[in-house]
Design a protein around this motif. Structure first.
Motif, PDB file in Angstrom:
ATOM      1  N   TYR A  81       0.387  -1.456  -0.068  1.00 36.24           N
ATOM      2  CA  TYR A  81      -0.059  -0.107  -0.146  1.00 36.24           C
ATOM      3  C   TYR A  81       0.922   1.584  -0.090  1.00 36.24           C
ATOM      4  O   TYR A  81       0.730   1.864  -0.662  1.00 36.24           O
ATOM      5  N   PHE A  82       1.934   1.336   1.167  1.00 33.16           N
ATOM      6  CA  PHE A  82       2.649   2.049   1.201  1.00 33.16           C
ATOM      7  C   PHE A  82       3.182   3.107  -0.051  1.00 33.16           C
ATOM      8  O   PHE A  82       3.677   3.767  -1.120  1.00 33.16           O
ATOM      9  N   VAL A  83       3.424   1.516  -1.023  1.00 33.61           N
ATOM     10  CA  VAL A  83       4.724   1.522  -2.109  1.00 33.61           C
ATOM     11  C   VAL A  83       4.146   2.312  -3.428  1.00 33.61           C
ATOM     12  O   VAL A  83       3.957   2.895  -4.321  1.00 33.61           O
ATOM     13  N   GLU A  84       2.597   1.633  -3.794  1.00 32.51           N
ATOM     14  CA  GLU A  84       2.077   1.263  -4.855  1.00 32.51           C
ATOM     15  C   GLU A  84       0.952   2.868  -4.867  1.00 32.51           C
ATOM     16  O   GLU A  84       1.142   3.118  -5.941  1.00 32.51           O
ATOM     17  N   LYS A  85       0.348   2.976  -2.940  1.00 32.39           N
ATOM     18  CA  LYS A  85      -0.918   4.057  -2.792  1.00 32.39           C
ATOM     19  C   LYS A  85      -0.038   5.062  -2.679  1.00 32.39           C
ATOM     20  O   LYS A  85      -0.555   6.500  -3.385  1.00 32.39           O
ATOM     21  N   ILE A  86       1.075   5.204  -2.079  1.00 27.14           N
ATOM     22  CA  ILE A  86       1.245   6.219  -1.632  1.00 27.14           C
ATOM     23  C   ILE A  86       2.358   7.008  -2.291  1.00 27.14           C
ATOM     24  O   ILE A  86       2.203   8.621  -2.299  1.00 27.14           O
ATOM     25  N   GLY A  87       2.943   6.003  -2.791  1.00 25.85           N
ATOM     26  CA  GLY A  87       4.343   5.824  -3.881  1.00 25.85           C
ATOM     27  C   GLY A  87       5.607   6.187  -2.840  1.00 25.85           C
ATOM     28  O   GLY A  87       6.587   7.790  -3.350  1.00 25.85           O
ATOM     29  N   MET A  88       5.975   5.792  -1.559  1.00 25.30           N
ATOM     30  CA  MET A  88       7.335   5.805  -0.970  1.00 25.30           C
ATOM     31  C   MET A  88       7.805   5.080  -1.624  1.00 25.30           C
ATOM     32  O   MET A  88       7.917   4.308  -2.721  1.00 25.30           O
ATOM     33  N   THR A  89       8.581   5.191  -1.570  1.00 29.48           N
ATOM     34  CA  THR A  89      10.042   4.383  -1.333  1.00 29.48           C
ATOM     35  C   THR A  89       9.819   3.210  -1.457  1.00 29.48           C
ATOM     36  O   THR A  89       9.645   2.720  -0.063  1.00 29.48           O
ATOM     37  N   ASP A  90      11.165   2.239  -1.663  1.00 23.89           N
ATOM     38  CA  ASP A  90      10.852   1.070  -1.187  1.00 23.89           C
ATOM     39  C   ASP A  90      11.455   0.589   0.841  1.00 23.89           C
ATOM     40  O   ASP A  90      11.057   0.361   1.810  1.00 23.89           O
ATOM     41  N   THR A  91      12.807   1.842   0.837  1.00 24.72           N
ATOM     42  CA  THR A  91      12.906   1.987   2.252  1.00 24.72           C
ATOM     43  C   THR A  91      12.158   2.175   3.044  1.00 24.72           C
ATOM     44  O   THR A  91      11.560   2.326   4.363  1.00 24.72           O
ATOM     45  N   GLU A  92      11.494   3.633   2.436  1.00 25.94           N
ATOM     46  CA  GLU A  92      10.552   4.779   3.793  1.00 25.94           C
ATOM     47  C   GLU A  92       9.883   3.206   3.823  1.00 25.94           C
ATOM     48  O   GLU A  92       8.804   3.477   5.178  1.00 25.94           O
ATOM     49  N   ALA A  93       8.931   2.531   3.105  1.00 27.72           N
ATOM     50  CA  ALA A  93       7.807   2.053   3.242  1.00 27.72           C
ATOM     51  C   ALA A  93       8.668   0.579   4.660  1.00 27.72           C
ATOM     52  O   ALA A  93       7.209   0.661   5.380  1.00 27.72           O
ATOM     53  N   THR A  94       9.149   0.301   4.160  1.00 28.80           N
ATOM     54  CA  THR A  94       9.431  -0.726   5.200  1.00 28.80           C
ATOM     55  C   THR A  94      10.327   0.090   6.662  1.00 28.80           C
ATOM     56  O   THR A  94       9.808  -0.653   7.351  1.00 28.80           O
ATOM     57  N   ASN A  95      11.180   0.945   6.658  1.00 27.09           N
ATOM     58  CA  ASN A  95      11.053   1.802   8.066  1.00 27.09           C
ATOM     59  C   ASN A  95       9.257   2.264   8.240  1.00 27.09           C
ATOM     60  O   ASN A  95       9.084   2.009   9.795  1.00 27.09           O
ATOM     61  N   TRP A  96       8.651   2.690   7.881  1.00 31.04           N
ATOM     62  CA  TRP A  96       6.727   2.967   7.983  1.00 31.04           C
ATOM     63  C   TRP A  96       5.964   1.386   8.570  1.00 31.04           C
ATOM     64  O   TRP A  96       5.933   1.464   9.906  1.00 31.04           O
ATOM     65  N   PHE A  97       7.225   0.393   8.255  1.00 30.04           N
ATOM     66  CA  PHE A  97       6.385  -0.738   8.532  1.00 30.04           C
ATOM     67  C   PHE A  97       6.509  -1.355  10.136  1.00 30.04           C
ATOM     68  O   PHE A  97       6.047  -1.725  10.690  1.00 30.04           O
ATOM     69  N   HIS A  98       7.708  -1.021  10.373  1.00 31.11           N
ATOM     70  CA  HIS A  98       8.371  -1.663  11.247  1.00 31.11           C
ATOM     71  C   HIS A  98       7.919  -0.289  12.100  1.00 31.11           C
ATOM     72  O   HIS A  98       7.867  -0.816  13.660  1.00 31.11           O
ATOM     73  N   GLU A  99       8.041   0.514  12.137  1.00 38.80           N
ATOM     74  CA  GLU A  99       7.176   1.592  13.120  1.00 38.80           C
ATOM     75  C   GLU A  99       5.847   1.369  13.649  1.00 38.80           C
ATOM     76  O   GLU A  99       5.006   1.264  14.856  1.00 38.80           O
ATOM     77  N   TYR A 100       4.883   0.605  12.511  1.00 38.37           N
ATOM     78  CA  TYR A 100       3.557   0.476  12.799  1.00 38.37           C
ATOM     79  C   TYR A 100       4.206  -1.252  13.150  1.00 38.37           C
ATOM     80  O   TYR A 100       2.918  -0.951  14.160  1.00 38.37           O
ATOM     81  N   ALA A 101       4.877  -1.913  13.157  1.00 38.54           N
ATOM     82  CA  ALA A 101       4.649  -3.630  13.889  1.00 38.54           C
ATOM     83  C   ALA A 101       4.666  -2.626  15.354  1.00 38.54           C
ATOM     84  O   ALA A 101       4.672  -3.525  17.140  1.00 38.54           O
ATOM     85  N   MET A 102       5.697  -1.496  15.283  1.00 41.44           N
ATOM     86  CA  MET A 102       6.715  -1.609  16.541  1.00 41.44           C
ATOM     87  C   MET A 102       5.248  -0.538  17.693  1.00 41.44           C
ATOM     88  O   MET A 102       5.185  -1.291  19.075  1.00 41.44           O
ATOM     89  N   LEU A 103       5.000   0.136  17.142  1.00 39.45           N
ATOM     90  CA  LEU A 103       3.969   0.635  18.020  1.00 39.45           C
ATOM     91  C   LEU A 103       2.575  -0.582  18.562  1.00 39.45           C
ATOM     92  O   LEU A 103       1.582  -0.335  19.088  1.00 39.45           O
ATOM     93  N   CYS A 104       2.068  -0.968  17.235  1.00 37.37           N
ATOM     94  CA  CYS A 104       0.979  -2.413  18.021  1.00 37.37           C
ATOM     95  C   CYS A 104       1.461  -3.209  19.148  1.00 37.37           C
ATOM     96  O   CYS A 104       0.660  -3.980  19.765  1.00 37.37           O
ATOM     97  N   TYR A 105       2.540  -3.396  18.952  1.00 37.51           N
ATOM     98  CA  TYR A 105       3.010  -4.422  20.841  1.00 37.51           C
ATOM     99  C   TYR A 105       3.593  -3.155  21.689  1.00 37.51           C
ATOM    100  O   TYR A 105       3.618  -3.548  22.654  1.00 37.51           O
ATOM    101  N   ALA A 106       3.844  -2.121  21.562  1.00 38.36           N
ATOM    102  CA  ALA A 106       4.151  -1.612  22.571  1.00 38.36           C
ATOM    103  C   ALA A 106       2.693   0.264  22.696  1.00 38.36           C
ATOM    104  O   ALA A 106       2.674  -0.125  23.826  1.00 38.36           O
ATOM    105  N   THR A 107       2.030  -0.236  21.803  1.00 36.89           N
ATOM    106  CA  THR A 107       0.214   0.882  22.630  1.00 36.89           C
ATOM    107  C   THR A 107      -0.629  -0.095  23.371  1.00 36.89           C
ATOM    108  O   THR A 107      -1.351   0.540  24.057  1.00 36.89           O
TER     109      THR A 107
END
Length: 115
Positions: free
Chosen positions: A52-78
């Motif tokens: 979704y980040f790469v195809e719909k929002i237009g992020m690079t693979d690196t940015e999308a991976t960083n946001w994915f890992h932030e999402y996963a971290m927040l899911c376990y921290a919240t």
């Protein structure tokens, strides 16, 4: 506001007065179904988030991976934040209900925006 501690007899009376299904408190099916929906949503989101980040929002693979890992971290921290909200402010049932609505709203917004 002071705290009161129940005696063992009062705790036993409260325990006996809980409505039960198959020997478990009546709230257990709601907790299990909420957990099932939350896990289904989490793993479904995990599967498509970087795409979704790469195809719909237009992020690079690196940015999308960083946001994915932030999402996963927040899911376990919240859950820590949710526990504090439940214990200090509004109680466990309103916290579960309110934060489940936030989860639903986030999934709906992502679904609508990807169409």
């Amino acid at each position: 506001m002071g705290f009161s501690v129940d005696t063992l007899e009062e705790v036993e009376v409260k325990r006996r007065n809980v409505h039960r299904i198959f020997g478990y408190p009546i709230t257990i099916p709601f907790i299990i179904s909420n957990e099932f929906c939350e896990r289904f949503s989490y793993y479904g989101m995990r599967t498509i988030l970087t795409i979704y980040f790469v195809e719909k929002i237009g992020m690079t693979d690196t940015e999308a991976t960083n946001w994915f890992h932030e999402y996963a971290m927040l899911c376990y921290a919240t859950p820590i934040i949710g526990a504090l909200i439940a214990d200090i402010f509004i109680g466990k049932f309103l916290t579960i209900l309110g934060l489940s609505m936030v989860y639903i709203l986030g999934n709906l917004l992502m679904s609508v925006s990807s169409v």
